[in-house]
Motif scaffolding. Structure first.
Motif, PDB file in Angstrom:
ATOM      1  N   PRO A 198      -7.932  -7.916  -5.407  1.00  0.00           N
ATOM      2  CA  PRO A 198      -8.875  -8.530  -4.021  1.00  0.00           C
ATOM      3  C   PRO A 198      -8.919 -10.058  -4.134  1.00  0.00           C
ATOM      4  O   PRO A 198      -8.912 -10.430  -2.956  1.00  0.00           O
ATOM      5  N   ILE A 199      -7.629 -10.566  -5.134  1.00  0.00           N
ATOM      6  CA  ILE A 199      -7.256 -12.340  -5.265  1.00  0.00           C
ATOM      7  C   ILE A 199      -6.458 -12.555  -4.177  1.00  0.00           C
ATOM      8  O   ILE A 199      -5.999 -13.348  -3.565  1.00  0.00           O
ATOM      9  N   THR A 200      -5.567 -11.193  -3.480  1.00  0.00           N
ATOM     10  CA  THR A 200      -4.486 -11.053  -2.755  1.00  0.00           C
ATOM     11  C   THR A 200      -5.631 -11.864  -1.161  1.00  0.00           C
ATOM     12  O   THR A 200      -5.037 -12.248  -0.295  1.00  0.00           O
ATOM     13  N   GLY A 209      -0.718 -16.600  -4.640  1.00  0.00           N
ATOM     14  CA  GLY A 209       0.541 -16.811  -3.788  1.00  0.00           C
ATOM     15  C   GLY A 209       1.011 -15.592  -4.116  1.00  0.00           C
ATOM     16  O   GLY A 209       1.875 -15.569  -4.324  1.00  0.00           O
ATOM     17  N   LEU A 210       0.306 -14.163  -4.521  1.00  0.00           N
ATOM     18  CA  LEU A 210       0.258 -12.908  -5.562  1.00  0.00           C
ATOM     19  C   LEU A 210       0.686 -12.065  -3.720  1.00  0.00           C
ATOM     20  O   LEU A 210      -0.472 -12.247  -2.711  1.00  0.00           O
ATOM     21  N   ASP A 211       1.557 -11.389  -3.714  1.00  0.00           N
ATOM     22  CA  ASP A 211       1.556  -9.543  -2.311  1.00  0.00           C
ATOM     23  C   ASP A 211       0.408  -8.604  -3.705  1.00  0.00           C
ATOM     24  O   ASP A 211       0.228  -8.738  -4.987  1.00  0.00           O
ATOM     25  N   VAL A 212       0.091  -7.626  -2.698  1.00  0.00           N
ATOM     26  CA  VAL A 212      -1.129  -6.457  -3.565  1.00  0.00           C
ATOM     27  C   VAL A 212       0.110  -5.534  -4.716  1.00  0.00           C
ATOM     28  O   VAL A 212      -1.058  -6.042  -5.081  1.00  0.00           O
ATOM     29  N   ALA A 213       1.560  -5.778  -4.221  1.00  0.00           N
ATOM     30  CA  ALA A 213       2.504  -5.506  -5.512  1.00  0.00           C
ATOM     31  C   ALA A 213       2.707  -6.009  -6.425  1.00  0.00           C
ATOM     32  O   ALA A 213       2.274  -5.174  -7.860  1.00  0.00           O
TER      33      ALA A 213
END
Length: 292
Positions: A198-200, A209-213
């Motif tokens: 959810p943070i994405t 700067g995260l993506d879901v993967a």
């Protein structure tokens, strides 16, 4: 490990605004209450370590140069260790606001170790996880020289520190650092994040700067744990809805400990109860040490 459906995560059906309400606990508290909480962190930490035997500012990780503080040691005796990992959504706070429990634990025969880690965006979340694990490795390898018992390590942390606590609870990292699989004997995350997908979609991701993967690969609730250490998963009654959900889901997933919903507390002050040795959360933490 089962294949993870990257698009199947708690709260995925919510709008971005609804997710922000669930996870933006600073906005929920409001600026005045938030500032008051932060002032309490600093004042209580300074008071807790004033005159307390310890060894602050020890470098635990050569690669990053990050340091930790050791508090509440006793000459000539190895003490069990509480490694406390601070929160701040991986981008704020430090060890200097995070030793408020050190005196109370010292009086109950437990030492406290509080590591810093490089904050985002200067470090990726993968690097932050590496550093926190390195701090646990340092306690195990070098603790005896500082009055710490390497065979009685309990890890805890609040908010983002709860997530990082979870990343020390899971398996798959200890062998690479030359550590036993059970190096973390027990754990107590407070108001943690355990499936961080959810943070994405919330404001924090502008910094992290995260993506879901990547988020899935950094989620304790999705990672293997052949050995499940005893744990108390604590969360505040008046926490953000996202944190309440995360704690409930992780406690069921972990299935080796209790869920503790602390009444009359919010996201920021629940962990401060560790400074009171007679509080319910302190008794729960000391109960974990009693099993070692």
């Amino acid at each position: 490990m089962e294949t993870v459906d990257l698009n199947d995560w708690p709260g995925r059906e919510l709008s971005d605004e609804e997710l922000d309400v669930a996870y933006n606990v600073r906005r929920k508290a409001g600026p005045e209450l938030f500032d008051r909480h932060m002032a309490r962190y600093r004042a209580m930490s300074a008071a807790a370590v004033d005159g307390l035997p310890g060894r602050p500012g020890l470098r635990y990780d050569e690669a990053s140069g990050e340091r930790l503080d050791v508090w509440g040691i006793e000459e000539g005796r190895l003490r069990p260790v509480f490694v406390f990992v601070h929160g701040g959504y991986w981008m704020a706070l430090s060890r200097h606001e995070s030793s408020f429990m050190a005196r109370a634990l010292h009086e109950r025969g437990v030492a406290t170790v509080v590591p810093d880690y490089t904050l985002a965006p200067a470090a990726t979340l993968e690097e932050i996880v590496r550093q926190v694990r390195a701090s646990v490795a340092w306690v195990h390898r070098h603790g005896r020289g500082h009055g710490l018992d390497p065979d009685r390590i309990v890890v805890g942390g609040s908010s983002a520190g709860g997530h990082l606590t979870g990343m020390t609870m899971v398996g798959g990292w200890q062998e690479d650092l030359g550590l036993p699989a059970d190096v973390v004997k027990a754990a107590m995350p407070f108001s943690g994040l355990f499936d961080i997908r959810p943070i994405t979609r919330v404001y924090v991701n502008a910094t992290v700067g995260l993506d879901v993967a990547r988020a899935a690969a950094l989620s304790p609730a999705l990672l293997p744990a052949e050995r499940r250490c005893p744990a108390v998963v604590a969360v505040a009654e008046h926490d953000g809805d996202g944190f309440l959900l995360q704690s409930r889901l992780f406690q069921r997933h972990w299935n080796a400990g209790d869920l503790m919903v602390v009444p009359d507390r919010d996201h920021f002050d629940v962990v401060l109860d560790l400074a009171d040795p007679d509080s319910a959360v302190s008794r729960a933490l000391l109960g974990l040490f009693a099993t070692l």
